[in-house]
Design a protein around this motif. Structure first.
Motif, mmCIF file in Angstrom:
data_model
loop_
_atom_site.group_PDB
_atom_site.id
_atom_site.type_symbol
_atom_site.label_atom_id
_atom_site.label_comp_id
_atom_site.label_asym_id
_atom_site.label_seq_id
_atom_site.Cartn_x
_atom_site.Cartn_y
_atom_site.Cartn_z
ATOM 1 N N SER A 132 0.833 -1.215 0.000
ATOM 2 C CA SER A 132 0.000 0.000 0.000
ATOM 3 C C SER A 132 0.859 1.253 0.000
ATOM 4 C CB SER A 132 -0.924 0.019 1.220
ATOM 5 O OG SER A 132 -1.899 -0.974 1.111
ATOM 6 N N ILE A 133 1.910 1.245 0.804
ATOM 7 C CA ILE A 133 2.803 2.406 0.861
ATOM 8 C C ILE A 133 3.510 2.593 -0.475
ATOM 9 C CG2 ILE A 133 4.936 3.265 1.909
ATOM 10 C CD1 ILE A 133 3.854 1.960 4.549
ATOM 11 N N LEU A 134 3.957 1.505 -1.079
ATOM 12 C CA LEU A 134 4.599 1.604 -2.390
ATOM 13 C C LEU A 134 3.624 2.125 -3.445
ATOM 14 C CD1 LEU A 134 6.789 -1.609 -2.324
ATOM 15 C CD2 LEU A 134 7.615 0.756 -2.418
ATOM 16 N N SER A 135 2.354 1.753 -3.329
ATOM 17 C CA SER A 135 1.344 2.264 -4.248
ATOM 18 C C SER A 135 1.220 3.781 -4.119
ATOM 19 C CB SER A 135 -0.004 1.593 -3.979
ATOM 20 O OG SER A 135 -1.000 2.159 -4.802
ATOM 21 N N LEU A 136 1.149 4.251 -2.888
ATOM 22 C CA LEU A 136 1.068 5.699 -2.655
ATOM 23 C C LEU A 136 2.319 6.411 -3.167
ATOM 24 C CD1 LEU A 136 -0.437 5.649 0.938
ATOM 25 C CD2 LEU A 136 -1.597 6.346 -1.163
ATOM 26 N N LEU A 137 3.469 5.825 -2.894
ATOM 27 C CA LEU A 137 4.717 6.422 -3.373
ATOM 28 C C LEU A 137 4.764 6.459 -4.898
ATOM 29 C CD1 LEU A 137 7.331 4.899 -0.917
ATOM 30 C CD2 LEU A 137 6.696 7.314 -1.138
ATOM 31 N N SER A 138 4.302 5.399 -5.539
ATOM 32 C CA SER A 138 4.349 5.380 -7.002
ATOM 33 C C SER A 138 3.503 6.508 -7.591
ATOM 34 C CB SER A 138 3.916 4.022 -7.548
ATOM 35 O OG SER A 138 2.527 3.818 -7.387
ATOM 36 N N ALA A 139 2.353 6.761 -6.998
ATOM 37 C CA ALA A 139 1.505 7.858 -7.479
ATOM 38 C C ALA A 139 2.200 9.205 -7.267
ATOM 39 C CB ALA A 139 0.159 7.826 -6.773
ATOM 40 N N GLN A 140 2.826 9.375 -6.111
ATOM 41 C CA GLN A 140 3.522 10.632 -5.826
ATOM 42 C C GLN A 140 4.736 10.805 -6.739
ATOM 43 O OE1 GLN A 140 2.424 13.125 -3.853
ATOM 44 N NE2 GLN A 140 0.627 11.800 -3.794
ATOM 45 N N TRP A 141 5.458 9.725 -6.976
ATOM 46 C CA TRP A 141 6.629 9.809 -7.844
ATOM 47 C C TRP A 141 6.229 10.115 -9.282
ATOM 48 C CZ3 TRP A 141 9.117 5.100 -5.111
ATOM 49 C CH2 TRP A 141 9.848 5.526 -4.001
ATOM 50 N N THR A 142 5.104 9.612 -9.715
ATOM 51 C CA THR A 142 4.630 9.960 -11.058
ATOM 52 C C THR A 142 4.319 11.452 -11.121
ATOM 53 O OG1 THR A 142 3.764 7.743 -11.468
ATOM 54 C CG2 THR A 142 2.847 9.517 -12.802
ATOM 55 N N THR A 143 3.661 11.964 -10.105
ATOM 56 C CA THR A 143 3.344 13.394 -10.043
ATOM 57 C C THR A 143 4.621 14.234 -10.025
ATOM 58 O OG1 THR A 143 1.304 12.927 -8.866
ATOM 59 C CG2 THR A 143 2.138 15.166 -8.693
ATOM 60 N N ALA A 144 5.664 13.722 -9.384
ATOM 61 C CA ALA A 144 6.932 14.448 -9.269
ATOM 62 C C ALA A 144 7.871 14.183 -10.448
ATOM 63 C CB ALA A 144 7.624 14.059 -7.965
ATOM 64 N N ASN A 145 7.361 13.552 -11.507
ATOM 65 C CA ASN A 145 8.147 13.245 -12.706
ATOM 66 C C ASN A 145 9.301 12.279 -12.437
ATOM 67 O OD1 ASN A 145 6.512 15.037 -14.162
ATOM 68 N ND2 ASN A 145 7.848 16.752 -13.673
ATOM 69 N N ASP A 190 11.274 5.643 -10.719
ATOM 70 C CA ASP A 190 10.990 5.264 -9.339
ATOM 71 C C ASP A 190 9.566 4.730 -9.208
ATOM 72 O OD1 ASP A 190 13.524 6.004 -8.357
ATOM 73 O OD2 ASP A 190 12.878 8.079 -8.052
ATOM 74 N N ALA A 191 8.632 5.362 -9.909
ATOM 75 C CA ALA A 191 7.231 4.926 -9.857
ATOM 76 C C ALA A 191 7.085 3.515 -10.428
ATOM 77 C CB ALA A 191 6.345 5.898 -10.622
ATOM 78 N N VAL A 192 7.717 3.263 -11.547
ATOM 79 C CA VAL A 192 7.658 1.931 -12.167
ATOM 80 C C VAL A 192 8.272 0.895 -11.239
ATOM 81 C CG1 VAL A 192 8.551 0.513 -14.070
ATOM 82 C CG2 VAL A 192 7.557 2.766 -14.543
ATOM 83 N N GLU A 193 9.419 1.207 -10.660
ATOM 84 C CA GLU A 193 10.084 0.266 -9.754
ATOM 85 C C GLU A 193 9.209 -0.035 -8.535
ATOM 86 O OE1 GLU A 193 14.035 -0.015 -6.935
ATOM 87 O OE2 GLU A 193 14.098 1.334 -8.666
ATOM 88 N N ALA A 194 8.577 0.995 -7.974
ATOM 89 C CA ALA A 194 7.708 0.792 -6.814
ATOM 90 C C ALA A 194 6.547 -0.137 -7.160
ATOM 91 C CB ALA A 194 7.193 2.131 -6.292
ATOM 92 N N CYS A 195 5.941 0.088 -8.314
ATOM 93 C CA CYS A 195 4.823 -0.755 -8.732
ATOM 94 C C CYS A 195 5.268 -2.191 -8.956
ATOM 95 C CB CYS A 195 4.181 -0.204 -10.004
ATOM 96 S SG CYS A 195 3.288 1.332 -9.765
ATOM 97 N N GLN A 196 6.385 -2.358 -9.615
ATOM 98 C CA GLN A 196 6.870 -3.702 -9.904
ATOM 99 C C GLN A 196 7.270 -4.439 -8.629
ATOM 100 O OE1 GLN A 196 9.851 -2.662 -12.836
ATOM 101 N NE2 GLN A 196 8.463 -3.204 -14.511
ATOM 102 N N THR A 197 7.718 -3.715 -7.629
ATOM 103 C CA THR A 197 8.043 -4.320 -6.340
ATOM 104 C C THR A 197 6.781 -4.701 -5.582
ATOM 105 O OG1 THR A 197 10.106 -3.062 -6.203
ATOM 106 C CG2 THR A 197 9.221 -3.931 -4.128
ATOM 107 N N ALA A 198 5.777 -3.821 -5.631
ATOM 108 C CA ALA A 198 4.560 -4.006 -4.838
ATOM 109 C C ALA A 198 3.565 -4.992 -5.448
ATOM 110 C CB ALA A 198 3.871 -2.658 -4.629
ATOM 111 N N VAL A 214 -0.947 -11.298 -0.875
ATOM 112 C CA VAL A 214 -1.954 -11.138 0.177
ATOM 113 C C VAL A 214 -3.377 -11.168 -0.379
ATOM 114 C CG1 VAL A 214 -0.396 -9.927 1.724
ATOM 115 C CG2 VAL A 214 -1.850 -8.608 0.182
ATOM 116 N N GLY A 215 -3.509 -11.258 -1.711
ATOM 117 C CA GLY A 215 -4.818 -11.370 -2.341
ATOM 118 C C GLY A 215 -5.618 -10.081 -2.355
ATOM 119 N N ASP A 216 -4.933 -8.948 -2.349
ATOM 120 C CA ASP A 216 -5.616 -7.650 -2.362
ATOM 121 C C ASP A 216 -5.805 -7.200 -3.812
ATOM 122 O OD1 ASP A 216 -6.477 -5.002 -2.135
ATOM 123 O OD2 ASP A 216 -5.255 -4.634 -0.348
#
Length: 86
Positions: A7-20, A24-32, A39-41
């Motif tokens: 969940s935290i990586l998801s939030l970070l990925s959105a913020q990193w996309t906004t910050a250009n 980093d956003a792609v890496e966060a998503c691929q990690t998360a 966990v089946g979410d």
């Protein structure tokens, strides 16, 4: 907690996309993504795929962005997430 980490990586990925910070956003998503699947979410998985698609699109990777967006849409339809579908 793996779900919280994803969940935290998801939030970070959105913020990193906004910050250009698209790499980093792609890496966060691929990690998360595997974490969310573990966990089946499904809702989180859909959000991550949507974030991934946005970052890939802006980076110029149209084909991978389309694949991520289609996967996100399929999940959101499956879980009847009307906001996510829109």
């Amino acid at each position: 907690d793996i779900g919280q980490q994803a969940s935290i990586l998801s939030l970070l990925s959105a913020q990193w996309t906004t910050a250009n910070r698209y790499d980093d956003a792609v890496e966060a998503c691929q990690t998360a993504l595997p974490m969310a699947r573990q966990v089946g979410d499904r809702a989180l998985e859909g959000r991550l795929l949507q974030n991934l698609g946005a970052a890939l699109w802006i980076r110029g990777d149209a084909e991978r962005a389309r694949q991520a967006a289609e996967a996100a849409l399929a999940i959101r339809r499956d879980i009847k997430d009307q906001f996510g579908i829109a």
